[in-house]
Design a protein around this motif. Structure first.
Motif, short mmCIF file in Angstrom:
data_model
loop_
_atom_site.label_atom_id
_atom_site.label_comp_id
_atom_site.label_asym_id
_atom_site.label_seq_id
_atom_site.Cartn_x
_atom_site.Cartn_y
_atom_site.Cartn_z
N TYR A 240 0.77 -30.98 -30.09
CA TYR A 240 -0.47 -30.22 -29.86
C TYR A 240 -0.26 -29.16 -28.78
O TYR A 240 -0.68 -28.01 -28.92
N GLU A 241 0.39 -29.55 -27.71
CA GLU A 241 0.67 -28.59 -26.62
C GLU A 241 1.52 -27.44 -27.12
O GLU A 241 1.30 -26.28 -26.76
N ALA A 242 2.51 -27.75 -27.96
CA ALA A 242 3.42 -26.71 -28.46
C ALA A 242 2.72 -25.72 -29.38
O ALA A 242 2.92 -24.50 -29.27
N VAL A 243 1.88 -26.22 -30.29
CA VAL A 243 1.29 -25.32 -31.29
C VAL A 243 0.07 -24.57 -30.77
O VAL A 243 -0.37 -23.59 -31.39
N THR A 244 -0.51 -24.99 -29.64
CA THR A 244 -1.68 -24.30 -29.09
C THR A 244 -1.37 -23.51 -27.83
O THR A 244 -2.27 -22.88 -27.26
N LYS A 245 -0.12 -23.53 -27.39
CA LYS A 245 0.26 -22.77 -26.19
C LYS A 245 0.17 -21.27 -26.48
O LYS A 245 0.71 -20.78 -27.46
N SER A 246 -0.51 -20.53 -25.61
CA SER A 246 -0.74 -19.11 -25.83
C SER A 246 0.41 -18.26 -25.30
O SER A 246 0.99 -18.56 -24.26
N SER A 247 0.72 -17.20 -26.04
CA SER A 247 1.61 -16.15 -25.55
C SER A 247 0.94 -14.82 -25.84
O SER A 247 0.20 -14.68 -26.82
N GLU A 248 1.16 -13.85 -24.98
CA GLU A 248 0.49 -12.57 -25.14
C GLU A 248 1.15 -11.76 -26.26
O GLU A 248 2.37 -11.68 -26.36
N ASN A 249 0.32 -11.15 -27.09
CA ASN A 249 0.81 -10.34 -28.20
C ASN A 249 0.13 -8.99 -28.16
O ASN A 249 -1.09 -8.89 -28.09
N ARG A 250 0.93 -7.93 -28.20
CA ARG A 250 0.38 -6.57 -28.15
C ARG A 250 -0.01 -6.11 -29.56
O ARG A 250 0.77 -6.22 -30.50
N VAL A 251 -1.23 -5.58 -29.69
CA VAL A 251 -1.69 -5.07 -30.98
C VAL A 251 -2.33 -3.71 -30.77
O VAL A 251 -2.84 -3.39 -29.69
N LEU A 252 -2.28 -2.89 -31.81
CA LEU A 252 -3.00 -1.62 -31.81
C LEU A 252 -4.32 -1.84 -32.54
O LEU A 252 -4.35 -2.33 -33.67
N TYR A 253 -5.40 -1.48 -31.88
CA TYR A 253 -6.74 -1.78 -32.38
C TYR A 253 -7.47 -0.47 -32.71
O TYR A 253 -7.49 0.46 -31.90
N GLU A 254 -8.06 -0.42 -33.90
CA GLU A 254 -8.82 0.76 -34.30
C GLU A 254 -10.27 0.60 -33.89
O GLU A 254 -10.94 -0.37 -34.29
N VAL A 255 -10.74 1.53 -33.11
CA VAL A 255 -12.10 1.46 -32.57
C VAL A 255 -13.12 1.65 -33.69
O VAL A 255 -12.97 2.53 -34.55
N LYS A 256 -14.15 0.81 -33.68
CA LYS A 256 -15.24 0.92 -34.65
C LYS A 256 -16.38 1.74 -34.04
O LYS A 256 -16.47 1.90 -32.82
N ALA A 257 -17.24 2.24 -34.92
CA ALA A 257 -18.35 3.09 -34.47
C ALA A 257 -19.21 2.33 -33.45
O ALA A 257 -19.57 1.18 -33.67
N GLY A 258 -19.50 2.99 -32.34
CA GLY A 258 -20.38 2.42 -31.33
C GLY A 258 -19.69 1.52 -30.32
O GLY A 258 -20.33 1.06 -29.37
N GLU A 259 -18.40 1.22 -30.50
CA GLU A 259 -17.72 0.33 -29.56
C GLU A 259 -17.39 1.06 -28.27
O GLU A 259 -17.11 2.26 -28.24
N THR A 260 -17.40 0.28 -27.19
CA THR A 260 -17.03 0.78 -25.87
C THR A 260 -15.92 -0.10 -25.32
O THR A 260 -15.63 -1.17 -25.87
N VAL A 261 -15.35 0.34 -24.22
CA VAL A 261 -14.33 -0.48 -23.57
C VAL A 261 -14.92 -1.85 -23.22
O VAL A 261 -14.28 -2.89 -23.41
N GLU A 262 -16.15 -1.85 -22.74
CA GLU A 262 -16.80 -3.10 -22.34
C GLU A 262 -17.02 -4.03 -23.53
O GLU A 262 -16.79 -5.24 -23.44
N SER A 263 -17.46 -3.48 -24.67
CA SER A 263 -17.73 -4.35 -25.82
C SER A 263 -16.44 -4.90 -26.42
O SER A 263 -16.39 -6.06 -26.85
N VAL A 264 -15.39 -4.09 -26.46
CA VAL A 264 -14.10 -4.57 -26.96
C VAL A 264 -13.56 -5.67 -26.06
O VAL A 264 -13.07 -6.70 -26.52
N ALA A 265 -13.66 -5.46 -24.75
CA ALA A 265 -13.19 -6.47 -23.79
C ALA A 265 -13.95 -7.78 -23.97
O ALA A 265 -13.37 -8.87 -23.91
N SER A 266 -15.26 -7.68 -24.22
CA SER A 266 -16.08 -8.88 -24.40
C SER A 266 -15.68 -9.62 -25.68
O SER A 266 -15.52 -10.83 -25.67
#
Length: 498
Positions: A240-266
């Motif tokens: 369980y520890e092995a399969v749920t351990k988090s690692s950071e993954n970089r992704v490119l995200y396409e902004v949707k209409a009306g989104e802000t930095v604050e809403s994406v962060a949330s």
């Protein structure tokens, strides 16, 4: 004279008698002698292991000694093995001649034959859970079920679904699925009320409660029965520890209409300051426009739960902005012309999650209490030259008819001009690389990338975010290596780029 004649007759008679007796002896004795001689054959002992002859010994004692020696040699090499009792047979044989083996030869032959009768006590039947390219192995199907259920129930806290292991046609192989928990209608209503879930009545009279509408693992999960060393098997807690351990993954995200930095962060459960750190083109005054690409760092696990929930909630909302093109402003420079206003509404929506992180919302029904007036945002479209600057960074010099820009790891990289992506992926010393072919046949190449956000065949616009800078390939420090090809040859990009 008569005396000699009588003597001669007696002698002949005696000779004839002797010859007759000898003949009779030979006639009756030879078969017995011959039989006795033929029975005087060589005795030896033939040895068989599991029905296969492995050699011959002079005696049963020699055969037993050779077997003991072979067992001893195997024990010396494999101290932790046990022997499955082989079918070992010693058969007495007799022939005029016999090919008997020395003790050493016979021991070698038995030693080889015994390999097929050995079982390693350090191995056992186990169950390997494969999650795309990752694996974890547990001791039993019960352990597999416990592990998968435990991961799923992190997010299915009401236990609305159960994990199913489905045997396939192949012996020992299983697929994984989810089945909605069967409850009677009255219990369903009580459960919904106690958990605060809303419900609506559809046109056909069916009452629909909020809750999970679908759940699955993001990875392709299969289970296979394997024979594995005990040292390779883990308990449920370790798995369980092995399969749920988090690692950071970089992704490119396409902004949707009306989104802000604050809403994406949330939505992504990350600090907005991290978004600014990973996107050097943004600052606290930046306005996001629909279709823009930004870099996000999101947690990734070996086993992820994807889930869709039906939710009803009250919210403050912003109407979809109105975008107008500003041909006087540079690309990426967006300005709010009218602030608009915030409204309120009651929403029923299908909300998608990965590991509890909201990834998409599709509104099924809404009741607006207060109207929202849309923002008006002007979007810069101006480009000063045929080829725009692909990255913000310090000029590092010309190298091999290309240009190096020193840029921090994960700095945004933009298309220098409109065109079609004709190469993505690892390319020799360039590391991760993108080629874009433009309308006039020229090609721009972007090397040493860290993350790629476009695919081969995709059309891109000038100034569109296509990747992050990095240090892949033949590179000593984070940078972007940029080349411009005209008529099949590289040229100095600085002659064409401002």
């Amino acid at each position: 004279m008569s005396h000699f004649t009588k003597y001669g007759k007696r002698m002949r008679l005696m000779l004839l008698t002797a010859m007759f007796v000898a003949s009779m002896v030979c006639l009756f004795a030879i078969p017995f002698v011959e039989k006795n001689l033929l029975n005087n054959q060589v005795a030896y002992y033939r040895i068989e292991v599991n029905g296969t002859e492995v050699g011959a010994a002079n005696s049963r004692a020699d055969a037993a000694k050779a077997l003991a020696d072979a067992r001893g040699r195997l024990s010396g090499i494999y101290p932790d093995v046990v022997y499955m009792e082989p079918e070992y047979t010693v058969i007495k044989e007799s022939h005029l001649t016999a090919e008997r083996m020395s003790e050493e030869e016979l021991s070698d032959s038995i030693y080889s034959a015994l390999f097929s009768s050995i079982t390693d006590v350090n191995s056992q039947i186990a169950y390997m859970v494969r999650m795309d390219d990752a694996t974890v192995t547990l001791a039993s199907l019960d352990d597999v079920y416990t592990l998968l259920s435990r991961v799923e129930q992190q997010y299915d806290t009401q236990k609305e679904y159960t994990v199913q292991l489905n045997a396939t046609g192949s012996s020992g192989d299983y697929t994984v699925s989810f089945e909605k928990t069967q409850t009677d209608a009255s219990k369903d209503i009580v459960s919904a009320v106690l958990s605060g879930q809303a419900s609506t009545t559809q046109e056909d009279g069916t009452v629909v409660h909020d809750g999970i509408t679908s759940i699955d693992f993001a990875q392709n999960v299969t289970v296979s029965e394997v024979l594995l060393a005990k040292t390779g098997i883990v308990n449920v807690d370790t798995a369980y520890e092995a399969v749920t351990k988090s690692s950071e993954n970089r992704v490119l995200y396409e902004v949707k209409a009306g989104e802000t930095v604050e809403s994406v962060a949330s939505d992504y459960r990350i600090d907005k300051e991290q978004i600014y750190e990973w996107n050097t083109q943004l600052d606290t005054d930046s306005v996001l426009a629909e279709g823009e690409m930004i870099t996000l760092s999101v947690p990734e696990t070996l086993l992820s739960v994807v889930m869709t929930k039906r939710e009803t909630y009250d919210e403050a909302y912003r109407a979809t902005p109105q975008y107008i093109q500003d041909e006087e402003a540079q690309k990426g420079k967006n300005t709010i012309e009218e602030e608009g206003s915030t409204g309120t509404r009651k929403v029923t929506a299908e909300v998608s999650y990965i590991n509890g992180r909201r990834t998409d919302t599709k509104i099924i029904d809404e009741k607006v209490q207060t109207e929202s007036q849309p923002q008006v945002i002007s979007v810069g479209t101006q480009s000063d030259s045929a080829y725009g600057l692909p990255v913000s960074g310090q000029f590092g010099g010309n190298v091999n008819n290309g240009v190096i820009w020193l840029a921090k790891e994960r700095t945004s990289v933009y298309a220098a001009a409109e065109g079609t992506v004709t190469r993505t992926g690892w390319y020799a010393d360039y590391g991760y690389c993108i080629d874009i072919t433009h309308k006039d046949g020229s090609v721009t190449r972007y090397g040493h990338l860290d993350a790629i956000g476009v695919v081969k065949g995709q059309n891109v616009t000038a100034g569109q975010l296509i990747a992050n800078s990095g240090s892949t390939g033949n590179c000593d420090e984070p940078c972007l290596y940029f080349e411009l090809w005209i008529n099949g040859s590289t040229v100095n990009p600085l002659r064409f780029i401002q």
